[in-house]
Design a protein around this motif. Structure first.
Motif, mmCIF file in Angstrom:
data_model
loop_
_atom_site.group_PDB
_atom_site.id
_atom_site.type_symbol
_atom_site.label_atom_id
_atom_site.label_comp_id
_atom_site.label_asym_id
_atom_site.label_seq_id
_atom_site.Cartn_x
_atom_site.Cartn_y
_atom_site.Cartn_z
ATOM 1 N N ARG A 133 0.673 -1.265 0.039
ATOM 2 C CA ARG A 133 0.038 0.220 -0.033
ATOM 3 C C ARG A 133 0.926 1.391 0.071
ATOM 4 O O ARG A 133 0.262 2.647 -0.323
ATOM 5 C CB ARG A 133 -0.937 -0.132 1.124
ATOM 6 C CG ARG A 133 -0.153 -0.175 2.595
ATOM 7 C CD ARG A 133 -1.377 -0.282 3.547
ATOM 8 N NE ARG A 133 -0.707 -0.337 4.747
ATOM 9 C CZ ARG A 133 0.092 -1.476 5.450
ATOM 10 N NH1 ARG A 133 0.048 -2.442 4.796
ATOM 11 N NH2 ARG A 133 0.612 -1.361 6.612
ATOM 12 N N HIS A 134 2.167 1.139 0.134
ATOM 13 C CA HIS A 134 3.042 2.253 0.189
ATOM 14 C C HIS A 134 3.896 2.586 -1.009
ATOM 15 O O HIS A 134 4.628 3.101 -1.377
ATOM 16 C CB HIS A 134 3.994 2.194 1.350
ATOM 17 C CG HIS A 134 3.354 2.791 2.601
ATOM 18 N ND1 HIS A 134 3.808 3.994 3.056
ATOM 19 C CD2 HIS A 134 2.429 2.154 3.412
ATOM 20 C CE1 HIS A 134 2.923 3.990 4.214
ATOM 21 N NE2 HIS A 134 2.314 3.043 4.651
ATOM 22 N N SER A 135 3.545 1.659 -1.989
ATOM 23 C CA SER A 135 4.206 1.474 -3.278
ATOM 24 C C SER A 135 3.345 2.374 -4.628
ATOM 25 O O SER A 135 2.956 1.545 -5.428
ATOM 26 C CB SER A 135 4.645 0.064 -3.461
ATOM 27 O OG SER A 135 5.223 -0.283 -4.825
ATOM 28 N N LEU A 143 0.986 11.093 -1.343
ATOM 29 C CA LEU A 143 0.271 9.943 -1.056
ATOM 30 C C LEU A 143 -0.543 9.949 0.288
ATOM 31 O O LEU A 143 -1.260 9.388 0.731
ATOM 32 C CB LEU A 143 1.059 8.671 -1.496
ATOM 33 C CG LEU A 143 0.289 7.400 -1.474
ATOM 34 C CD1 LEU A 143 -0.889 7.567 -2.914
ATOM 35 C CD2 LEU A 143 0.924 6.278 -1.696
ATOM 36 N N HIS A 144 0.576 10.184 1.297
ATOM 37 C CA HIS A 144 -0.022 10.018 2.702
ATOM 38 C C HIS A 144 0.537 11.139 3.563
ATOM 39 O O HIS A 144 1.661 11.772 3.307
ATOM 40 C CB HIS A 144 0.365 8.733 3.264
ATOM 41 C CG HIS A 144 1.791 8.203 3.232
ATOM 42 N ND1 HIS A 144 2.791 8.738 4.090
ATOM 43 C CD2 HIS A 144 2.382 7.141 2.741
ATOM 44 C CE1 HIS A 144 3.770 8.218 4.097
ATOM 45 N NE2 HIS A 144 3.707 7.305 3.081
ATOM 46 N N LYS A 145 0.141 11.422 4.602
ATOM 47 C CA LYS A 145 0.570 12.298 5.821
ATOM 48 C C LYS A 145 1.489 11.549 6.630
ATOM 49 O O LYS A 145 1.503 10.272 6.713
ATOM 50 C CB LYS A 145 -0.820 12.764 6.584
ATOM 51 C CG LYS A 145 -1.713 13.668 5.890
ATOM 52 C CD LYS A 145 -2.726 14.181 6.756
ATOM 53 C CE LYS A 145 -3.925 14.924 5.941
ATOM 54 N NZ LYS A 145 -4.862 15.095 6.797
ATOM 55 N N SER A 166 6.955 5.608 -2.609
ATOM 56 C CA SER A 166 7.501 4.682 -3.479
ATOM 57 C C SER A 166 8.401 3.575 -3.044
ATOM 58 O O SER A 166 9.184 3.235 -3.701
ATOM 59 C CB SER A 166 8.153 5.333 -4.754
ATOM 60 O OG SER A 166 7.306 6.186 -5.462
ATOM 61 N N HIS A 167 7.914 3.006 -1.818
ATOM 62 C CA HIS A 167 8.479 1.869 -1.403
ATOM 63 C C HIS A 167 7.734 0.692 -1.072
ATOM 64 O O HIS A 167 6.628 0.814 -0.664
ATOM 65 C CB HIS A 167 9.380 2.314 0.020
ATOM 66 C CG HIS A 167 8.234 2.887 0.970
ATOM 67 N ND1 HIS A 167 7.751 1.928 2.109
ATOM 68 C CD2 HIS A 167 7.235 4.200 0.947
ATOM 69 C CE1 HIS A 167 7.103 3.022 2.858
ATOM 70 N NE2 HIS A 167 6.785 4.183 2.257
ATOM 71 N N HIS A 168 8.184 -0.393 -1.290
ATOM 72 C CA HIS A 168 7.509 -1.554 -1.065
ATOM 73 C C HIS A 168 8.017 -2.658 -0.001
ATOM 74 O O HIS A 168 7.365 -3.344 0.629
ATOM 75 C CB HIS A 168 7.121 -2.433 -2.290
ATOM 76 C CG HIS A 168 8.251 -3.645 -2.277
ATOM 77 N ND1 HIS A 168 8.112 -4.842 -2.116
ATOM 78 C CD2 HIS A 168 9.305 -3.483 -2.764
ATOM 79 C CE1 HIS A 168 9.054 -5.706 -1.929
ATOM 80 N NE2 HIS A 168 10.141 -4.890 -2.757
ATOM 81 N N ILE A 189 6.967 3.044 9.492
ATOM 82 C CA ILE A 189 8.052 4.123 9.874
ATOM 83 C C ILE A 189 8.579 4.892 8.634
ATOM 84 O O ILE A 189 8.783 4.349 7.606
ATOM 85 C CB ILE A 189 9.072 3.398 10.638
ATOM 86 C CG1 ILE A 189 8.713 2.727 11.950
ATOM 87 C CG2 ILE A 189 10.327 4.319 10.836
ATOM 88 C CD1 ILE A 189 9.705 1.658 12.373
ATOM 89 N N GLU A 190 8.472 6.226 8.800
ATOM 90 C CA GLU A 190 8.883 7.049 7.741
ATOM 91 C C GLU A 190 9.972 8.003 7.894
ATOM 92 O O GLU A 190 10.525 8.556 6.999
ATOM 93 C CB GLU A 190 7.530 7.867 7.125
ATOM 94 C CG GLU A 190 6.333 7.078 6.783
ATOM 95 C CD GLU A 190 6.622 6.746 5.287
ATOM 96 O OE1 GLU A 190 7.437 7.324 4.517
ATOM 97 O OE2 GLU A 190 5.835 5.926 4.748
ATOM 98 N N ALA A 191 10.384 8.271 8.940
ATOM 99 C CA ALA A 191 11.656 8.765 9.433
ATOM 100 C C ALA A 191 12.334 8.152 10.668
ATOM 101 O O ALA A 191 11.758 7.828 11.431
ATOM 102 C CB ALA A 191 11.472 10.139 9.406
HETATM 103 MN MN LIG Z 1 5.328 5.447 2.646
#
Ligand SMILES: [Mn+2]
Length: 242
Positions: A133-135, A143-145, A166-168, A189-191
């Motif tokens: 869902r993140h790809s 795409l997301h907050k 754009s990560h799977h 996790i994003e950062a």
């Molecule tokens: Mn993401």
């Protein structure tokens, strides 16, 4: 003084031709933030890798294909292993070695997409093999907050706008010295920010593809180049003393 920023090569993973390749969005982002980008060729020769870092002021771990499970979960079940794609173990070994060595030497590190994953693996964390869902195929779509930790230095630099995705793969167990500072709304996790290093940041999104859409995101690169230029000054003093 303009810092020399080493960019790792995406080659061998996303391209049929193996060589030193890196999408120009990375080098342009570094150049526009006051750095001088150089793309490193693929090698896992430790003496050569040490020399790269000896001559560079910052390390940018670029995006790309999956990290081999060999480096974080050697006994991963075959069913999960089948989700991991386009592995290049030379690139994995090279980037893991560079990340650990850069940290030991106090060289600023910025990891983008695959780069945050490499950083986590290098310091002892693990990865989720597939988060479809993140790809999103278009890396310039917001795409997301993000939900930020209030003390995040990355948030202080770039603010709280939505990001591309754009990560799977994504981070699973977080390395002991890394602090998670942003999550997507679904908990991915994003950062991350290293808890003791002067500058060691990772982001799961692609800031280099958002410079037009979200201009303040450039501050991620200016902060990285500013930290690296302090090292550039030290490096020039060292070489003039010889
Ligand atoms: Mn993401």
């Amino acid at each position: 003084m303009k810092p020399l920023i080493a960019l790792t090569s995406e080659a061998g993973t996303l391209s049929a031709k193996r060589g030193a390749f890196c999408q120009s969005a990375y080098s342009e982002a570094i150049a526009s933030a006051g750095g001088i980008p150089v793309i490193l060729p693929l090698t896992r020769e430790p003496a050569t890798l040490r020399q790269f870092l000896h001559r560079c002021d910052g390390l940018l771990l670029t995006g790309g294909a999956d990290v081999s499970h060999k480096f974080y979960a050697p006994r991963m079940p075959a069913r999960e292993r089948a989700l991991i794609r386009d592995v290049d173990e030379v690139r994995d070994e090279m980037e893991i070695f560079l990340t650990r060595t850069a940290l030991r030497r106090g060289i600023p590190v910025l990891g983008i997409c695959r780069g945050i994953q490499v950083m986590n693996v290098a310091f002892g964390g693990t990865l989720l093999p597939d988060v479809p869902r993140h790809s999103h195929p278009q890396p310039d779509i917001l795409l997301h907050k993000l939900r930020w930790e209030s003390a995040s230095k990355i948030r202080a630099a770039i603010g709280e706008s939505p990001v591309n995705s754009s990560h799977h793969q994504a981070l699973a167990k977080v390395a002991p010295r890394l602090r998670v500072t942003a999550w997507a709304e679904d908990g991915i996790i994003e950062a991350v920010e290293h808890s003791t290093a002067q500058f060691c940041w990772g982001v799961q999104f692609h800031p280099e593809r958002l410079l037009k859409v979200t201009p303040q995101i450039r501050r991620l690169f200016t902060a990285f180049c500013a930290a690296s230029s302090r090292r550039a000054v030290l490096r020039s003093q060292r070489s003039s003393a010889v």
